[in-house]
Design an enzyme around this catalytic site. Structure first.
Site, PDB file in Angstrom:
ATOM      1  N   SER A 147      71.089  -7.723 -47.683  1.00 49.69           N
ATOM      2  CA  SER A 147      72.253  -8.254 -48.597  1.00 49.69           C
ATOM      3  C   SER A 147      71.771  -9.442 -49.134  1.00 49.69           C
ATOM      4  O   SER A 147      71.700  -9.630 -50.529  1.00 49.69           O
ATOM      5  CB  SER A 147      73.441  -8.409 -47.843  1.00 49.69           C
ATOM      6  N   LYS A 190      75.628  -3.419 -45.835  1.00 52.06           N
ATOM      7  CA  LYS A 190      76.096  -2.708 -46.913  1.00 52.06           C
ATOM      8  C   LYS A 190      77.086  -3.075 -47.664  1.00 52.06           C
ATOM      9  O   LYS A 190      77.355  -2.718 -48.733  1.00 52.06           O
ATOM     10  CB  LYS A 190      75.880  -1.037 -46.821  1.00 52.06           C
TER      11      LYS A 190
HETATM   12  P1  NAI Z   1      61.547   2.777 -47.912  1.00 55.88           P
HETATM   13  O1  NAI Z   1      61.000   2.773 -46.694  1.00 55.88           O
HETATM   14  O2  NAI Z   1      60.969   3.804 -49.097  1.00 55.88           O
HETATM   15  O3  NAI Z   1      62.007   1.553 -48.668  1.00 55.88           O
HETATM   16  C1  NAI Z   1      62.374   0.293 -47.872  1.00 55.88           C
HETATM   17  C2  NAI Z   1      61.488  -0.809 -48.271  1.00 55.88           C
HETATM   18  O4  NAI Z   1      61.921  -2.002 -47.825  1.00 55.88           O
HETATM   19  C3  NAI Z   1      60.223  -0.499 -47.931  1.00 55.88           C
HETATM   20  O5  NAI Z   1      59.277  -0.334 -48.834  1.00 55.88           O
HETATM   21  C4  NAI Z   1      60.065  -1.956 -46.945  1.00 55.88           C
HETATM   22  O6  NAI Z   1      58.527  -2.203 -46.970  1.00 55.88           O
HETATM   23  C5  NAI Z   1      60.875  -2.744 -47.736  1.00 55.88           C
HETATM   24  N1  NAI Z   1      60.983  -3.951 -47.188  1.00 55.88           N
HETATM   25  C6  NAI Z   1      61.688  -4.017 -45.778  1.00 55.88           C
HETATM   26  N2  NAI Z   1      61.857  -5.434 -45.621  1.00 55.88           N
HETATM   27  C7  NAI Z   1      61.552  -6.290 -46.713  1.00 55.88           C
HETATM   28  C8  NAI Z   1      61.545  -7.550 -47.041  1.00 55.88           C
HETATM   29  N3  NAI Z   1      61.929  -8.709 -45.949  1.00 55.88           N
HETATM   30  N4  NAI Z   1      60.943  -7.914 -48.102  1.00 55.88           N
HETATM   31  C9  NAI Z   1      60.583  -7.000 -49.102  1.00 55.88           C
HETATM   32  N5  NAI Z   1      60.588  -5.471 -48.771  1.00 55.88           N
HETATM   33  C10 NAI Z   1      60.917  -5.006 -47.689  1.00 55.88           C
HETATM   34  O7  NAI Z   1      63.229   3.489 -47.624  1.00 55.88           O
HETATM   35  P2  NAI Z   1      64.466   3.956 -48.471  1.00 55.88           P
HETATM   36  O8  NAI Z   1      65.343   4.643 -47.699  1.00 55.88           O
HETATM   37  O9  NAI Z   1      63.986   4.340 -49.938  1.00 55.88           O
HETATM   38  O10 NAI Z   1      65.346   2.409 -48.782  1.00 55.88           O
HETATM   39  C11 NAI Z   1      65.458   2.255 -50.219  1.00 55.88           C
HETATM   40  C12 NAI Z   1      66.904   1.587 -50.131  1.00 55.88           C
HETATM   41  O11 NAI Z   1      67.673   2.730 -50.185  1.00 55.88           O
HETATM   42  C13 NAI Z   1      67.347   0.912 -49.077  1.00 55.88           C
HETATM   43  O12 NAI Z   1      68.369  -0.234 -49.717  1.00 55.88           O
HETATM   44  C14 NAI Z   1      68.087   1.836 -48.289  1.00 55.88           C
HETATM   45  O13 NAI Z   1      68.972   1.341 -47.470  1.00 55.88           O
HETATM   46  C15 NAI Z   1      68.640   2.522 -49.110  1.00 55.88           C
HETATM   47  N6  NAI Z   1      69.425   3.878 -48.772  1.00 55.88           N
HETATM   48  C16 NAI Z   1      68.597   4.803 -48.280  1.00 55.88           C
HETATM   49  C17 NAI Z   1      69.279   6.081 -47.749  1.00 55.88           C
HETATM   50  C18 NAI Z   1      68.129   6.934 -47.219  1.00 55.88           C
HETATM   51  O14 NAI Z   1      68.739   7.935 -46.623  1.00 55.88           O
HETATM   52  N7  NAI Z   1      66.931   7.070 -47.011  1.00 55.88           N
HETATM   53  C19 NAI Z   1      70.537   6.374 -48.183  1.00 55.88           C
HETATM   54  C20 NAI Z   1      71.232   5.429 -48.723  1.00 55.88           C
HETATM   55  C21 NAI Z   1      70.441   4.054 -49.122  1.00 55.88           C
END
Ligand code: NAI
Length: 286
Positions: A147, A190
Protein backbone atom coordinates in the site's frame (compact mmCIF):
# COMPACT_ATOMS: atom_id res chain seq x y z
CA UNK A 1 4.75 11.67 -29.49
CA UNK A 2 4.11 8.21 -28.05
CA UNK A 3 3.47 7.80 -24.35
CA UNK A 4 6.10 6.50 -21.97
CA UNK A 5 5.14 4.07 -19.18
CA UNK A 6 6.94 2.93 -16.04
CA UNK A 7 5.61 -0.38 -14.75
CA UNK A 8 6.74 -1.36 -11.26
CA UNK A 9 6.48 -5.07 -10.41
CA UNK A 10 7.58 -7.04 -13.46
CA UNK A 11 9.92 -9.97 -12.80
CA UNK A 12 8.66 -12.67 -15.18
CA UNK A 13 6.11 -13.15 -17.95
CA UNK A 14 3.35 -14.68 -15.79
CA UNK A 15 2.01 -11.75 -13.81
CA UNK A 16 -0.28 -8.81 -14.41
CA UNK A 17 2.62 -6.37 -14.75
CA UNK A 18 3.96 -8.18 -17.82
CA UNK A 19 0.51 -8.31 -19.43
CA UNK A 20 -0.06 -4.61 -18.75
CA UNK A 21 3.33 -3.83 -20.31
CA UNK A 22 2.31 -5.77 -23.41
CA UNK A 23 -1.06 -4.04 -23.76
CA UNK A 24 0.56 -0.64 -23.33
CA UNK A 25 3.26 -1.56 -25.85
CA UNK A 26 0.62 -2.75 -28.30
CA UNK A 27 -1.05 0.66 -27.93
CA UNK A 28 2.25 2.32 -28.85
CA UNK A 29 3.74 3.19 -25.47
CA UNK A 30 7.44 3.00 -24.69
CA UNK A 31 7.99 0.53 -21.84
CA UNK A 32 10.23 0.96 -18.80
CA UNK A 33 9.95 -1.53 -15.97
CA UNK A 34 10.94 -1.58 -12.31
CA UNK A 35 12.01 -5.02 -11.10
CA UNK A 36 12.37 -6.10 -7.48
CA UNK A 37 16.10 -6.20 -6.73
CA UNK A 38 16.27 -9.85 -5.57
CA UNK A 39 14.53 -10.92 -8.80
CA UNK A 40 16.51 -8.65 -11.12
CA UNK A 41 19.33 -10.97 -12.10
CA UNK A 42 17.18 -13.86 -13.20
CA UNK A 43 14.73 -11.55 -15.00
CA UNK A 44 17.45 -9.79 -17.00
CA UNK A 45 19.19 -13.07 -17.78
CA UNK A 46 15.94 -14.64 -18.95
CA UNK A 47 15.16 -11.60 -21.10
CA UNK A 48 18.63 -11.68 -22.67
CA UNK A 49 18.55 -15.42 -23.32
CA UNK A 50 15.22 -15.17 -25.11
CA UNK A 51 13.20 -17.05 -22.51
CA UNK A 52 10.34 -14.56 -22.91
CA UNK A 53 10.54 -14.24 -26.69
CA UNK A 54 7.32 -16.15 -27.28
CA UNK A 55 5.33 -14.20 -24.72
CA UNK A 56 6.76 -10.91 -25.99
CA UNK A 57 4.86 -11.21 -29.25
CA UNK A 58 2.19 -8.52 -29.66
CA UNK A 59 -1.12 -8.90 -31.55
CA UNK A 60 0.38 -7.33 -34.71
CA UNK A 61 3.21 -9.88 -34.73
CA UNK A 62 5.89 -7.47 -33.54
CA UNK A 63 7.78 -7.98 -30.29
CA UNK A 64 7.46 -5.90 -27.13
CA UNK A 65 10.65 -3.97 -26.50
CA UNK A 66 11.49 -3.10 -22.91
CA UNK A 67 13.56 0.05 -23.29
CA UNK A 68 15.09 -0.22 -19.83
CA UNK A 69 14.85 -2.34 -16.69
CA UNK A 70 15.36 -0.47 -13.41
CA UNK A 71 16.16 -2.19 -10.12
CA UNK A 72 13.56 -1.26 -7.50
CA UNK A 73 12.64 -2.06 -3.95
CA UNK A 74 9.46 -0.15 -3.22
CA UNK A 75 9.78 -0.75 0.52
CA UNK A 76 12.54 1.85 0.72
CA UNK A 77 12.00 5.50 -0.19
CA UNK A 78 15.58 6.74 -0.12
CA UNK A 79 19.08 5.46 0.74
CA UNK A 80 18.80 6.65 4.37
CA UNK A 81 15.97 4.14 4.87
CA UNK A 82 17.96 1.08 3.87
CA UNK A 83 19.10 -1.03 6.84
CA UNK A 84 22.64 -2.37 7.00
CA UNK A 85 21.69 -6.03 6.47
CA UNK A 86 19.97 -5.17 3.17
CA UNK A 87 22.80 -2.88 2.03
CA UNK A 88 25.32 -5.66 2.49
CA UNK A 89 23.05 -8.49 1.28
CA UNK A 90 24.68 -9.90 -1.82
CA UNK A 91 21.43 -9.88 -3.80
CA UNK A 92 21.28 -6.11 -3.29
CA UNK A 93 24.96 -5.17 -3.31
CA UNK A 94 25.23 -5.88 -7.05
CA UNK A 95 22.70 -3.17 -7.92
CA UNK A 96 22.48 0.49 -7.04
CA UNK A 97 19.96 3.33 -6.96
CA UNK A 98 16.99 1.05 -6.34
CA UNK A 99 15.10 3.04 -3.70
CA UNK A 100 11.94 4.70 -5.00
CA UNK A 101 13.46 8.18 -4.96
CA UNK A 102 16.59 7.07 -6.80
CA UNK A 103 14.61 5.08 -9.37
CA UNK A 104 12.56 8.19 -10.17
CA UNK A 105 15.77 10.23 -10.42
CA UNK A 106 17.28 7.67 -12.80
CA UNK A 107 14.20 7.67 -15.03
CA UNK A 108 14.28 11.47 -15.06
CA UNK A 109 17.96 11.46 -16.00
CA UNK A 110 17.42 8.92 -18.78
CA UNK A 111 14.11 10.06 -20.25
CA UNK A 112 12.97 13.31 -18.61
CA UNK A 113 9.31 12.46 -18.17
CA UNK A 114 6.75 9.65 -18.18
CA UNK A 115 3.01 9.58 -18.89
CA UNK A 116 1.85 6.36 -17.28
CA UNK A 117 2.78 4.81 -13.93
CA UNK A 118 1.71 1.27 -13.04
CA UNK A 119 2.03 -0.34 -9.60
CA UNK A 120 1.75 -4.11 -9.98
CA UNK A 121 3.41 -5.33 -6.83
CA UNK A 122 2.50 -6.68 -3.45
CA UNK A 123 4.17 -8.58 -0.68
CA UNK A 124 2.95 -9.94 2.62
CA UNK A 125 5.45 -12.12 4.49
CA UNK A 126 2.69 -13.67 6.60
CA UNK A 127 0.05 -13.95 3.85
CA UNK A 128 -0.55 -17.61 4.64
CA UNK A 129 -1.44 -16.84 8.29
CA UNK A 130 -4.96 -15.88 9.36
CA UNK A 131 -5.12 -12.24 10.41
CA UNK A 132 -5.69 -13.24 14.06
CA UNK A 133 -2.31 -14.99 13.98
CA UNK A 134 -0.51 -12.21 12.13
CA UNK A 135 2.27 -10.37 13.94
CA UNK A 136 2.46 -6.60 14.06
CA UNK A 137 5.60 -6.71 11.95
CA UNK A 138 4.01 -8.97 9.38
CA UNK A 139 0.96 -6.72 9.12
CA UNK A 140 3.04 -3.56 8.81
CA UNK A 141 5.29 -5.21 6.21
CA UNK A 142 2.24 -6.09 4.10
CA UNK A 143 1.00 -2.49 4.25
CA UNK A 144 4.47 -1.12 3.55
CA UNK A 145 5.13 -3.27 0.48
CA UNK A 146 1.59 -3.35 -0.91
CA UNK A 147 0.00 0.00 0.00
CA UNK A 148 2.50 2.65 1.05
CA UNK A 149 4.65 1.59 -1.91
CA UNK A 150 1.98 3.11 -4.18
CA UNK A 151 1.94 6.39 -2.26
CA UNK A 152 5.72 6.48 -2.41
CA UNK A 153 5.78 5.80 -6.15
CA UNK A 154 3.29 8.61 -6.75
CA UNK A 155 5.13 10.99 -4.47
CA UNK A 156 8.39 10.48 -6.35
CA UNK A 157 7.17 9.96 -9.92
CA UNK A 158 4.40 12.58 -10.16
CA UNK A 159 7.01 15.35 -10.42
CA UNK A 160 8.26 13.73 -13.64
CA UNK A 161 4.79 12.89 -15.01
CA UNK A 162 3.32 14.92 -17.82
CA UNK A 163 -0.06 16.54 -17.00
CA UNK A 164 -2.87 14.37 -18.28
CA UNK A 165 -0.99 11.28 -17.15
CA UNK A 166 -2.48 8.22 -15.52
CA UNK A 167 -1.55 5.89 -12.68
CA UNK A 168 -2.92 2.41 -12.01
CA UNK A 169 -2.56 -0.17 -9.28
CA UNK A 170 -3.87 -3.72 -8.86
CA UNK A 171 -6.16 -4.70 -6.02
CA UNK A 172 -8.20 -7.71 -4.95
CA UNK A 173 -11.77 -8.20 -3.71
CA UNK A 174 -10.45 -9.53 -0.37
CA UNK A 175 -10.34 -5.83 0.63
CA UNK A 176 -14.13 -5.69 0.91
CA UNK A 177 -15.40 -9.28 1.21
CA UNK A 178 -14.17 -12.16 3.32
CA UNK A 179 -11.70 -14.29 1.36
CA UNK A 180 -10.30 -16.84 3.83
CA UNK A 181 -6.67 -17.57 3.00
CA UNK A 182 -5.73 -14.04 1.93
CA UNK A 183 -4.15 -13.35 5.28
CA UNK A 184 -1.21 -11.64 6.92
CA UNK A 185 -2.80 -8.23 6.58
CA UNK A 186 -2.97 -8.48 2.79
CA UNK A 187 -6.73 -7.91 2.87
CA UNK A 188 -6.10 -4.81 4.99
CA UNK A 189 -3.37 -3.67 2.60
CA UNK A 190 -5.75 -3.86 -0.37
CA UNK A 191 -8.42 -1.96 1.59
CA UNK A 192 -5.86 0.78 2.24
CA UNK A 193 -4.81 0.79 -1.41
CA UNK A 194 -8.42 1.26 -2.57
CA UNK A 195 -9.13 4.01 -0.08
CA UNK A 196 -5.86 5.74 -0.97
CA UNK A 197 -6.84 5.54 -4.65
CA UNK A 198 -9.66 7.98 -3.93
CA UNK A 199 -7.69 10.45 -1.83
CA UNK A 200 -4.72 10.29 -4.21
CA UNK A 201 -7.07 10.87 -7.16
CA UNK A 202 -8.18 14.08 -5.48
CA UNK A 203 -4.71 15.31 -4.63
CA UNK A 204 -3.03 14.27 -7.89
CA UNK A 205 -6.01 15.46 -9.94
CA UNK A 206 -6.29 18.91 -8.40
CA UNK A 207 -2.59 19.61 -8.23
CA UNK A 208 -1.17 17.84 -11.27
CA UNK A 209 -4.01 16.78 -13.59
CA UNK A 210 -3.05 13.14 -13.07
CA UNK A 211 -5.61 10.33 -12.79
CA UNK A 212 -5.44 7.53 -10.19
CA UNK A 213 -7.36 4.28 -10.59
CA UNK A 214 -7.10 0.71 -9.38
CA UNK A 215 -8.11 -2.53 -11.08
CA UNK A 216 -9.71 -5.16 -8.88
CA UNK A 217 -8.53 -8.21 -10.75
CA UNK A 218 -9.80 -11.76 -10.63
CA UNK A 219 -7.53 -14.69 -9.82
CA UNK A 220 -4.44 -15.35 -11.98
CA UNK A 221 -1.85 -18.09 -11.53
CA UNK A 222 1.09 -15.65 -11.11
CA UNK A 223 4.22 -16.31 -9.14
CA UNK A 224 2.93 -14.21 -6.23
CA UNK A 225 -0.46 -15.94 -6.29
CA UNK A 226 1.06 -19.40 -6.30
CA UNK A 227 2.99 -18.44 -3.17
CA UNK A 228 -0.30 -17.71 -1.38
CA UNK A 229 -1.33 -21.29 -2.00
CA UNK A 230 -5.05 -21.17 -2.82
CA UNK A 231 -5.00 -19.84 -6.36
CA UNK A 232 -6.28 -22.97 -8.12
CA UNK A 233 -9.25 -23.06 -5.77
CA UNK A 234 -10.03 -19.39 -6.48
CA UNK A 235 -9.82 -19.94 -10.23
CA UNK A 236 -12.17 -22.94 -9.99
CA UNK A 237 -14.53 -20.96 -7.76
CA UNK A 238 -14.68 -18.14 -10.29
CA UNK A 239 -15.23 -20.56 -13.17
CA UNK A 240 -18.17 -22.05 -11.36
CA UNK A 241 -19.75 -18.92 -9.91
CA UNK A 242 -18.92 -15.83 -12.00
CA UNK A 243 -21.38 -14.44 -14.56
CA UNK A 244 -18.77 -15.13 -17.26
CA UNK A 245 -17.66 -18.74 -16.90
CA UNK A 246 -14.23 -18.57 -18.49
CA UNK A 247 -10.72 -18.42 -17.12
CA UNK A 248 -9.51 -14.83 -16.74
CA UNK A 249 -6.41 -14.09 -18.80
CA UNK A 250 -3.73 -11.61 -17.76
CA UNK A 251 -4.25 -9.92 -21.14
CA UNK A 252 -7.81 -8.98 -20.21
CA UNK A 253 -6.44 -7.07 -17.22
CA UNK A 254 -3.68 -5.63 -19.43
CA UNK A 255 -6.23 -4.34 -21.91
CA UNK A 256 -8.34 -2.74 -19.16
CA UNK A 257 -5.18 -1.05 -17.87
CA UNK A 258 -4.36 0.24 -21.35
CA UNK A 259 -7.88 1.68 -21.58
CA UNK A 260 -7.61 3.33 -18.14
CA UNK A 261 -4.24 4.81 -19.09
CA UNK A 262 -5.55 6.18 -22.37
CA UNK A 263 -7.47 9.37 -23.25
CA UNK A 264 -10.55 7.14 -23.70
CA UNK A 265 -10.71 7.12 -19.88
CA UNK A 266 -10.04 10.86 -19.47
CA UNK A 267 -12.95 11.32 -17.02
CA UNK A 268 -12.27 8.22 -14.93
CA UNK A 269 -10.33 8.74 -11.72
CA UNK A 270 -10.58 7.51 -8.14
CA UNK A 271 -12.24 4.33 -9.41
CA UNK A 272 -12.00 0.69 -8.48
CA UNK A 273 -12.57 -1.06 -11.82
CA UNK A 274 -13.46 -4.76 -11.60
CA UNK A 275 -11.84 -6.99 -14.20
CA UNK A 276 -12.95 -10.33 -12.83
CA UNK A 277 -15.55 -11.86 -15.16
CA UNK A 278 -18.13 -10.15 -12.94
CA UNK A 279 -17.52 -12.32 -9.89
CA UNK A 280 -17.72 -9.29 -7.57
CA UNK A 281 -21.35 -8.77 -8.47
CA UNK A 282 -22.51 -12.19 -7.23
CA UNK A 283 -24.21 -12.43 -3.85
CA UNK A 284 -24.34 -16.21 -3.66
CA UNK A 285 -22.61 -18.92 -5.63
CA UNK A 286 -24.91 -20.74 -8.05
P1 NAI B 1 3.68 -11.12 -9.71
O1 NAI B 1 4.48 -12.08 -8.92
O2 NAI B 1 3.79 -11.17 -11.19
O3 NAI B 1 3.92 -9.62 -9.30
C1 NAI B 1 4.29 -9.18 -8.03
C2 NAI B 1 5.61 -8.47 -8.20
O4 NAI B 1 5.91 -7.69 -7.05
C3 NAI B 1 6.78 -9.42 -8.42
O5 NAI B 1 7.42 -9.10 -9.64
C4 NAI B 1 7.69 -9.12 -7.25
O6 NAI B 1 9.05 -9.24 -7.60
C5 NAI B 1 7.31 -7.68 -6.94
N1 NAI B 1 7.67 -7.18 -5.61
C6 NAI B 1 7.43 -7.75 -4.41
N2 NAI B 1 7.93 -6.97 -3.43
C7 NAI B 1 8.47 -5.87 -4.02
C8 NAI B 1 9.14 -4.71 -3.55
N3 NAI B 1 9.35 -4.51 -2.25
N4 NAI B 1 9.56 -3.79 -4.45
C9 NAI B 1 9.37 -3.98 -5.77
N5 NAI B 1 8.75 -5.06 -6.28
C10 NAI B 1 8.30 -6.00 -5.42
O7 NAI B 1 2.16 -11.39 -9.26
P2 NAI B 1 0.77 -10.72 -9.63
O8 NAI B 1 -0.23 -11.63 -9.03
O9 NAI B 1 0.69 -10.40 -11.06
O10 NAI B 1 0.76 -9.36 -8.78
C11 NAI B 1 0.65 -8.07 -9.33
C12 NAI B 1 -0.44 -7.30 -8.60
O11 NAI B 1 -1.70 -7.89 -8.90
C13 NAI B 1 -0.30 -7.33 -7.08
O12 NAI B 1 -0.66 -6.07 -6.55
C14 NAI B 1 -1.34 -8.37 -6.69
O13 NAI B 1 -1.79 -8.22 -5.37
C15 NAI B 1 -2.42 -8.04 -7.70
N6 NAI B 1 -3.48 -9.04 -7.86
C16 NAI B 1 -3.18 -10.35 -8.19
C17 NAI B 1 -4.19 -11.29 -8.31
C18 NAI B 1 -3.86 -12.70 -8.69
O14 NAI B 1 -4.74 -13.58 -8.59
N7 NAI B 1 -2.67 -13.01 -9.16
C19 NAI B 1 -5.61 -10.93 -8.11
C20 NAI B 1 -5.83 -9.54 -7.82
C21 NAI B 1 -4.79 -8.64 -7.68
Amino acid sequence: RGKRAFIAGVADDNGYGWAIAKSLAAAGAEILVGTWVPALNIFETSLRRGKFDESRVLPDGSSMEITKVYPLDAVYDSPEDVPEDIKTNKRYAGSSKWTVKEAAESVKEDFGTIDILVHSLANGPEVSKPILETSRNGYLAAISASSYSFISLLKHFIPIMNPGGATISLTYIASEKIIPGYGGGMSSAKAALESDTKVLAFEAGRKHNIRVNTISAGPLRSRAAKAIGFIDMMIDYSLENAPLQKELTADEVGNAAAFLASPLASAITGAVVYVDNGLNAMGVGV
